[in-house]
Design a protein around this motif. Structure first.
Motif, mmCIF file in Angstrom:
data_model
loop_
_atom_site.group_PDB
_atom_site.id
_atom_site.type_symbol
_atom_site.label_atom_id
_atom_site.label_comp_id
_atom_site.label_asym_id
_atom_site.label_seq_id
_atom_site.Cartn_x
_atom_site.Cartn_y
_atom_site.Cartn_z
ATOM 1 N N LYS A 199 -27.878 -20.990 12.958
ATOM 2 C CA LYS A 199 -29.170 -20.667 13.554
ATOM 3 C C LYS A 199 -28.935 -20.018 14.914
ATOM 4 C CE LYS A 199 -33.745 -22.690 14.284
ATOM 5 N NZ LYS A 199 -34.537 -23.952 14.250
ATOM 6 N N VAL A 200 -29.528 -18.829 15.098
ATOM 7 C CA VAL A 200 -29.337 -18.016 16.304
ATOM 8 C C VAL A 200 -30.696 -17.775 16.934
ATOM 9 C CG1 VAL A 200 -28.386 -15.875 17.230
ATOM 10 C CG2 VAL A 200 -27.318 -16.959 15.248
ATOM 11 N N GLY A 201 -30.738 -17.811 18.261
ATOM 12 C CA GLY A 201 -31.965 -17.547 19.000
ATOM 13 C C GLY A 201 -31.788 -16.419 19.991
ATOM 14 N N SER A 202 -32.889 -15.745 20.303
ATOM 15 C CA SER A 202 -32.850 -14.637 21.247
ATOM 16 C C SER A 202 -34.208 -14.492 21.898
ATOM 17 C CB SER A 202 -32.448 -13.334 20.541
ATOM 18 O OG SER A 202 -32.513 -12.233 21.425
ATOM 19 N N ALA A 203 -34.198 -13.865 23.084
ATOM 20 C CA ALA A 203 -35.450 -13.561 23.775
ATOM 21 C C ALA A 203 -36.031 -12.239 23.328
ATOM 22 C CB ALA A 203 -35.227 -13.561 25.280
ATOM 23 N N SER A 204 -35.274 -11.427 22.595
ATOM 24 C CA SER A 204 -35.750 -10.137 22.094
ATOM 25 C C SER A 204 -36.383 -10.316 20.734
ATOM 26 C CB SER A 204 -34.585 -9.147 22.005
ATOM 27 O OG SER A 204 -33.956 -8.999 23.257
ATOM 28 N N PRO A 205 -37.388 -9.508 20.408
ATOM 29 C CA PRO A 205 -38.036 -9.633 19.084
ATOM 30 C C PRO A 205 -37.078 -9.268 17.964
ATOM 31 C CG PRO A 205 -39.418 -8.418 20.632
ATOM 32 C CD PRO A 205 -38.064 -8.545 21.285
ATOM 33 N N PHE A 206 -37.490 -9.618 16.772
ATOM 34 C CA PHE A 206 -36.675 -9.310 15.600
ATOM 35 C C PHE A 206 -36.653 -7.808 15.368
ATOM 36 C CE2 PHE A 206 -38.499 -13.573 14.558
ATOM 37 C CZ PHE A 206 -37.321 -14.284 14.696
ATOM 38 N N SER A 207 -35.547 -7.359 14.830
ATOM 39 C CA SER A 207 -35.430 -5.950 14.485
ATOM 40 C C SER A 207 -36.180 -5.654 13.193
ATOM 41 C CB SER A 207 -33.956 -5.568 14.339
ATOM 42 O OG SER A 207 -33.376 -6.302 13.270
ATOM 43 N N THR A 208 -36.390 -4.370 12.948
ATOM 44 C CA THR A 208 -37.077 -3.965 11.711
ATOM 45 C C THR A 208 -36.282 -4.345 10.473
ATOM 46 O OG1 THR A 208 -38.007 -2.103 12.946
ATOM 47 C CG2 THR A 208 -38.154 -2.015 10.546
ATOM 48 N N CYS A 209 -34.961 -4.317 10.613
ATOM 49 C CA CYS A 209 -34.103 -4.672 9.473
ATOM 50 C C CYS A 209 -34.288 -6.135 9.087
ATOM 51 C CB CYS A 209 -32.651 -4.381 9.836
ATOM 52 S SG CYS A 209 -31.479 -4.781 8.518
ATOM 53 N N LEU A 210 -34.304 -7.032 10.084
ATOM 54 C CA LEU A 210 -34.475 -8.457 9.777
ATOM 55 C C LEU A 210 -35.869 -8.745 9.242
ATOM 56 C CD1 LEU A 210 -32.638 -10.124 12.801
ATOM 57 C CD2 LEU A 210 -31.794 -9.766 10.484
ATOM 58 N N LYS A 211 -36.880 -8.050 9.784
ATOM 59 C CA LYS A 211 -38.229 -8.252 9.273
ATOM 60 C C LYS A 211 -38.348 -7.812 7.815
ATOM 61 C CE LYS A 211 -40.555 -7.751 13.744
ATOM 62 N NZ LYS A 211 -41.533 -6.951 14.538
ATOM 63 N N MET A 212 -37.651 -6.739 7.474
ATOM 64 C CA MET A 212 -37.699 -6.277 6.082
ATOM 65 C C MET A 212 -36.983 -7.254 5.153
ATOM 66 S SD MET A 212 -36.534 -2.561 4.593
ATOM 67 C CE MET A 212 -37.680 -1.768 5.749
ATOM 68 N N VAL A 213 -35.921 -7.877 5.644
ATOM 69 C CA VAL A 213 -35.205 -8.848 4.811
ATOM 70 C C VAL A 213 -36.068 -10.059 4.517
ATOM 71 C CG1 VAL A 213 -33.260 -10.439 4.795
ATOM 72 C CG2 VAL A 213 -32.927 -8.092 5.540
ATOM 73 N N ALA A 214 -36.848 -10.501 5.492
ATOM 74 C CA ALA A 214 -37.692 -11.680 5.317
ATOM 75 C C ALA A 214 -39.095 -11.344 4.842
ATOM 76 C CB ALA A 214 -37.777 -12.450 6.640
ATOM 77 N N SER A 215 -39.346 -10.132 4.390
ATOM 78 C CA SER A 215 -40.677 -9.735 3.932
ATOM 79 C C SER A 215 -40.979 -10.317 2.552
ATOM 80 C CB SER A 215 -40.771 -8.213 3.894
ATOM 81 O OG SER A 215 -39.838 -7.680 2.973
ATOM 82 N N PRO A 216 -42.251 -10.365 2.164
ATOM 83 C CA PRO A 216 -42.585 -10.866 0.819
ATOM 84 C C PRO A 216 -41.990 -10.028 -0.297
ATOM 85 C CG PRO A 216 -44.515 -10.922 2.249
ATOM 86 C CD PRO A 216 -43.461 -10.172 3.007
ATOM 87 N N ASP A 217 -41.833 -8.704 -0.066
ATOM 88 C CA ASP A 217 -41.222 -7.864 -1.105
ATOM 89 C C ASP A 217 -39.772 -8.275 -1.365
ATOM 90 O OD1 ASP A 217 -43.613 -6.536 -1.206
ATOM 91 O OD2 ASP A 217 -42.971 -4.908 0.137
ATOM 92 N N SER A 218 -39.060 -8.591 -0.290
ATOM 93 C CA SER A 218 -37.671 -9.034 -0.466
ATOM 94 C C SER A 218 -37.616 -10.373 -1.188
ATOM 95 C CB SER A 218 -36.978 -9.133 0.889
ATOM 96 O OG SER A 218 -36.931 -7.861 1.513
ATOM 97 N N HIS A 219 -38.550 -11.264 -0.871
ATOM 98 C CA HIS A 219 -38.568 -12.555 -1.572
ATOM 99 C C HIS A 219 -38.877 -12.364 -3.057
ATOM 100 C CE1 HIS A 219 -39.504 -14.736 2.472
ATOM 101 N NE2 HIS A 219 -38.242 -14.336 2.379
ATOM 102 N N ALA A 220 -39.738 -11.409 -3.372
ATOM 103 C CA ALA A 220 -40.043 -11.136 -4.781
ATOM 104 C C ALA A 220 -38.816 -10.589 -5.509
ATOM 105 C CB ALA A 220 -41.222 -10.178 -4.882
#
Length: 387
Positions: A199-220
């Protein structure tokens, strides 16, 4: 006397050894919400001169517990793969664990049976610097938990992850073995690992790549057995093999709404056209139902009992009726047989009656000579009373 002297010498030796092995004390400062890793090296516990290297063949195991308790605190874990490898104390303290905690560690030398004790004083405090509201958890399938706990692999993971995240400071928040999350022990095949959650934490927002990985389309896509959507280059490969279907993103930058207190009502339901309960319940007499339930089975049982008694007792023909329905010849024949049977029984009970001729021997067993019967059987009546 000799046995008592031996026990006294052993006791003196134990007391002397106990005085020599005083527990060492080390002070550490874990931070709340940050991963804490402490390595239990054999060099720390084996008292050897500085110029002498510690032999790697000496098996050493450790036992750690909270002072005054038999086990470790809930946030701290211990792991050691084999007696020839170092042990690790790791975990992430929570805000409830602030303060001072003392961990007692005992090292056991499996060859010489020597023990060495060490006391770790943990001063748990709050971290300094900005908050880390953006947190991501990755499942690394190519490593075990003790392979990631040292500082070198952990730093390498953060450096590799920097290519997938926005520029900013990344810090390790927690490290957990996949077995502690319900994972299965892998087969003893080369290259199979237990897996570890990082588990990693940061003060910067998530990148577009990480958001796409955790998107509902990726889960499907993961549910269908396909790889998730990854729009950037996997900078963690090939050293770290991450299961991208098990990536979890947590955004704590937006405060969660406070739970509203429920409003207590008067306990009366509102008028609903689909739910119309009866206003009054009519009185009902259950005496008839009780009588029917009890008397009907009893009446049926009584009738069956009377019917069975009539069949068993009142339908018998009797001896006189059977005699009248039987022919005279059959009755005479029956009486004759019965009288003869009684007479034979009386003859058998008396010892003075000679043996029947049919039981006498007709020939000599030794010589084989036949002997004529002494009495003419034709002149002997069958029943003695008839002559």
């Amino acid at each position: 006397m000799a046995a008592a002297l031996i026990w006294i010498l052993l006791l003196v030796g134990l007391l002397a050894g106990r005085g020599d092995t005083e527990a060492q004390q080390t002070t550490l400062q874990p931070l709340v919400g940050r991963v804490f890793v402490h390595t239990l090296d054999r060099e720390t516990f084996l008292h050897l001169p500085e110029h002498v290297d510690v032999p790697s063949t000496v098996p050493i195991t450790y036992h750690a517990h909270l002072q005054g308790y038999p086990d470790l605190p809930r946030w701290l874990r211990y792991t050691q793969r084999s007696p020839h490898q170092p042990g690790f104390l790791y975990g992430t303290p929570t805000p409830e664990d602030r303060g001072r905690q003392v961990i007692e560690v005992t090292a056991y030398n499996r060859d010489s049976f020597d023990t060495t004790r060490q006391r770790l004083v943990l001063l748990i405090g709050d971290p300094e610097g900005p908050l880390l509201p953006y947190q991501a958890e990755f499942l690394v399938c190519s490593h075990d938990v003790e392979e990631v706990l040292p500082s070198t692999p952990a730093s390498r993971f953060l450096t590799s992850l920097g290519g997938l995240w926005e520029p900013g400071e990344l810090q390790l928040l927690n490290i957990t073995s996949a077995l502690d999350r319900g994972g299965r022990v892998p087969l003893p095949i080369e290259g199979r690992k237990e897996g570890v959650y990082i588990k990693v934490g940061s003060a910067s927002p998530f990148s577009t790549c990480l958001k796409m990985v955790a998107s509902p389309d990726s889960h499907a896509r993961c549910a269908q057995g396909q790889p998730p959507l990854l729009s950037c280059y996997d900078t963690l490969a090939p050293y770290f093999r991450v299961d991208w279907c098990n990536v979890t993103l947590v955004d704590k930058s937006v405060p969660e709404p406070a739970d509203e207190m429920p409003t207590l009502g008067d306990g009366i339901l509102e008028i609903d056209p689909f739910f119309c309960p009866p206003t009054e319940a009519t009185a009902r007499d259950f005496l008839t139902d009780a009588l029917v339930t009890l008397l009907v089975p009893l009446l049926v049982a009584l009738l069956l009992t009377l019917l069975l008694a009539y069949i068993m007792c009142c339908r018998r023909e009797g001896q006189l009726k059977r005699d009248l329905a039987t022919s005279d010849i059959q009755m005479v024949h029956h009486c004759t047989i019965r009288g003869n049977t009684e007479e034979l029984r009386q003859m058998a009970s008396s010892r003075e009656v000679p043996r029947p001729l049919s039981t006498l021997p007709m020939f000599n067993v030794r010589t084989g000579e036949r002997l004529p019967p002494r009495v003419d059987s034709a002149q002997v009546p069958l029943i003695l009373d008839q002559h």
